[in-house]
Design a protein around this motif. Structure first.
Motif, PDB file in Angstrom:
ATOM      1  N   LEU A 410      38.688 -46.113  74.412  1.00 50.57           N
ATOM      2  CA  LEU A 410      38.113 -46.969  75.450  1.00 50.57           C
ATOM      3  C   LEU A 410      36.601 -46.779  75.534  1.00 50.57           C
ATOM      4  CD1 LEU A 410      38.426 -49.000  77.705  1.00 50.57           C
ATOM      5  CD2 LEU A 410      39.051 -47.118  79.248  1.00 50.57           C
ATOM      6  N   THR A 413      35.026 -48.493  72.574  1.00 52.43           N
ATOM      7  CA  THR A 413      35.197 -49.946  72.684  1.00 52.43           C
ATOM      8  C   THR A 413      34.236 -50.537  73.703  1.00 52.43           C
ATOM      9  OG1 THR A 413      37.531 -49.810  72.042  1.00 52.43           O
ATOM     10  CG2 THR A 413      36.838 -51.786  73.219  1.00 52.43           C
ATOM     11  N   PHE A 472      44.024 -54.190  77.039  1.00 49.26           N
ATOM     12  CA  PHE A 472      43.908 -52.770  76.717  1.00 49.26           C
ATOM     13  C   PHE A 472      45.074 -51.992  77.301  1.00 49.26           C
ATOM     14  CE2 PHE A 472      42.445 -48.442  76.805  1.00 49.26           C
ATOM     15  CZ  PHE A 472      41.699 -48.327  75.636  1.00 49.26           C
ATOM     16  N   PRO A 483      44.106 -47.588  69.029  1.00 48.67           N
ATOM     17  CA  PRO A 483      42.886 -48.324  68.674  1.00 48.67           C
ATOM     18  C   PRO A 483      42.527 -48.123  67.203  1.00 48.67           C
ATOM     19  CG  PRO A 483      42.584 -47.087  70.718  1.00 48.67           C
ATOM     20  CD  PRO A 483      43.864 -46.610  70.114  1.00 48.67           C
TER      21      PRO A 483
END
Length: 625
Positions: A410, A413, A472, A483
């Protein structure tokens, strides 16, 4: 910085009487007549309780732990006395409680308590210290949860121990807590510990940080360690933009670094317990890593708290589907903060995230449970004990590890999709502002605990994209995907590559030297080459490739020497069968991944990659040391 010794006032608790009052305290007294035999004498006084039976309890759970521990097992020689001072009978409604009737409106209970485990959950008493986790130590009474509490400690014979605790010290030397939840969250260390303190300006506040360490090291080691702790404290403040509002303006690190301690770290509202059998001299970075994790909890989980854990239930296991965030994101920031503070090298941080990526990517458990469901399994795995075997090797991934890998994905990203303007730090600050900062109606409680939907909504706001947040969560938290770490890490000038792709691989086999061969010591990973060949836990490999095996290294070496796609024959003994069996393993390429800096992989680091890496891994503290 200086070493201090706190004086402990020995107080004999008088039996109180009178009608019930909201201000009438519950009183506890600890004494240690024979510390060499690992037991304490505990007395508790409950007054103004009316005519009904008083139900006394020993906890089954402890804050920061999610499984059952049944602390009543270490309680014995229980005596109860009524308002007239005479002993009254007790009954046992269940294994964890005592019922006192015909008491006349007040009860004094006295019992012995055994403890010989130094960690964050239990109790340890010996001639060098008393290490007290309150849920493992105190009887509490149903219905008196909100009563104020007084705690007195009596010195062992010929000792002059100090007290390190987040409990509030009064001018008279006694310690107080505003309610039961706060007391239970307040571990206390009584010993001749060494103390270091420092303060850090935080707007109009200037909180004090205390480092109380019971160890066998020297003063110079402790001074250096304290300087590193201050770097961590300042760096973590940089993530949230401010410290949590510590009660009475103080946060305490309580550490037992002793050869007989058990490795552990346990977060609390204004303190943390740290325990290890290693020392500052031999394991400085390892000890700092645990400390970094636990201090981050003073925001995340102590105040940014899942609704599923609020208030904490001392009578039963505590289940939460949000531990991937509460524990896992904390597990990500622990080593990240060490890197930002300059306490570790890039190669060390790369190895840490490599381990998390490998565990989650290749574990068969990822296809069975989601990160949310793994979190809900904590009551079965968080220091829980059982005598039957499980298949957790194939069905479980630690929510610490999975949450760490989610946080990594996260963070990278958010940085990539915003050109570095939005980061995971922004998400944590937003969670703090919305759910943690306001504090509670009183210490020990949280007013605004969050739900899974709340966390998703915060991500949508921070990212400015509801569809992104929904996607997500659906894919990586409430789904089974991981991911694209290779792509994400490339932006930071880090390469994710197979470590030894030319080597043969049969699955992560835990091999142990054993009489007559090499034993497989854990479940064989589902779907692996060894699994497909029919091998499983407790099989004893006696020969591989036609040669008798003498140790685990030979078996591992023979498999790795078998080129991917080729076969190797294994002879083994299976339980209940006297004759050797034969299996054929067709190896695959070793999929184990490693993260290495682009420079180490022979690639030039671009200006964009350098800026991205610096933005991710550079200091947030804004201070020099």
């Amino acid at each position: 910085m200086r070493r201090t010794t706190a004086a402990i006032i020995v107080v004999v608790i008088a039996l109180l009487s009178g009608s019930f009052s909201a201000d009438e305290p519950v009183v506890y007294r600890f004494s240690f007549p024979e510390p060499e035999h690992h037991w304490a004498q505990v007395e508790a006084v409950f007054t103004g309780i009316g005519p009904d039976a008083l139900d006394l309890r020993m906890s089954r759970a402890s804050p920061g732990r999610y499984a059952l521990h049944d602390f009543a097992k270490n309680v014995y020689d229980v005596e109860a006395f009524g308002a007239d001072g005479r002993e009254v009978a007790t009954s046992r409604p269940d294994p964890y409680g005592w019922r006192v009737e015909n008491h006349g409106g007040s009860v004094r209970v006295r019992y012995k308590l055994f403890g010989d485990r130094v960690d964050g959950t239990y109790l340890a008493i010996d001639p060098t210290h008393a290490h007290i986790n309150m849920p493992a130590a105190i009887m509490w009474a149903r219905g008196l949860d909100t009563q104020p509490i007084r705690v007195f400690f009596e010195q062992p014979p010929n000792q002059n121990w100090g007290v390190a605790s987040q409990l509030r010290r009064s001018a008279q030397g006694l310690f107080t807590a505003p309610n039961l939840q706060y007391l239970m969250d307040s571990p206390s260390e009584l010993s001749s510990f060494a103390l270091r303190t420092f303060t850090v300006s935080d707007g109009s506040r200037q909180p004090t940080f205390r480092i109380a360490i019971h160890h066998e090291g020297d003063e110079a080691e402790l001074d250096g360690f304290a300087r590193d702790v201050e770097k961590i404290v300042r760096e973590e403040r940089g993530v949230y933009g401010e410290f949590a509002p510590y009660d009475v303006g103080t946060y305490t690190f309580i550490a037992d670094y002793l050869p007989w301690a058990n490795g552990d770290g346990m977060e609390h509202r204004n303190s943390t317990i740290l325990a290890s059998s290693s020392s500052i001299r031999t394991n400085r970075v390892g000890l700092l890593s645990t400390l970094s994790h636990e201090f981050f909890h003073s925001w995340n989980v102590e105040r940014i708290r899942p609704k599923s854990l609020e208030p904490f239930n001392f009578d039963d296991a505590n289940m939460s589907g949000e531990l991937w965030l509460a524990e896992g994101f904390t597990n990500y920031y622990g080593p990240l903060v060490l890197q930002r503070a300059g306490l570790t090298r890039l190669s060390e941080f790369a190895a840490t995230i490599s381990a998390a990526i490998n565990d989650v990517t290749f574990s068969p458990g990822r296809q069975i449970h989601t990160a949310e469901e793994m979190s809900q399994m904590a009551p079965f795995v968080d220091a829980a004990t059982s005598i039957d075997r499980t298949n957790f090797d194939n069905t479980f991934i630690s929510y610490y590890t999975w949450g760490e890998s989610i946080a990594l994905g996260l963070d990278l990203t958010l940085r990539q999709r915003s050109d570095g303007r939005i980061t995971l730090d922004d998400f944590m600050r937003a969670m703090w502002q919305q759910f943690g900062k306001g504090g509670g109606r009183e210490p020990g409680y949280v007013d605004r605990p969050y739900t899974m939907a709340d966390a998703k909504a915060v991500l949508a706001t921070v990212a400015g994209d509801r569809a992104f947040a929904d996607d997500f969560f659906a894919r990586y938290i409430q789904g089974h995907e991981v991911p694209d770490y290779a792509r994400l890490l490339t932006a930071a000038g880090l390469a994710l590559r197979p470590r030894t792709p030319q080597s043969g691989f049969a699955g992560e086999l835990r091999l142990q030297d054993s009489p007559g061969g090499v034993r497989i010591g854990a479940a064989v990973p589902t779907g692996s080459a060894a699994y497909r060949a029919g091998l499983d836990r407790d099989d004893v490999i006696t020969a591989i490739g036609g040669r008798a095996t003498r140790n685990a290294e030979e078996v591992d070496g023979a498999i790795r020497a078998t080129a991917p796609g080729n076969t190797v024959t294994v002879t083994y003994l299976h339980r209940g069968r006297g004759q050797p069996l034969t299996a054929t393993i067709r190896t695959v390429a070793d999929p184990t991944l490693e993260v290495v800096p682009a420079e180490q992989a022979g690639r030039a680091l671009s200006d964009a990659q350098r800026r991205f890496r610096d933005g991710w891994l550079s200091s947030r503290a804004g201070n020099t040391f």
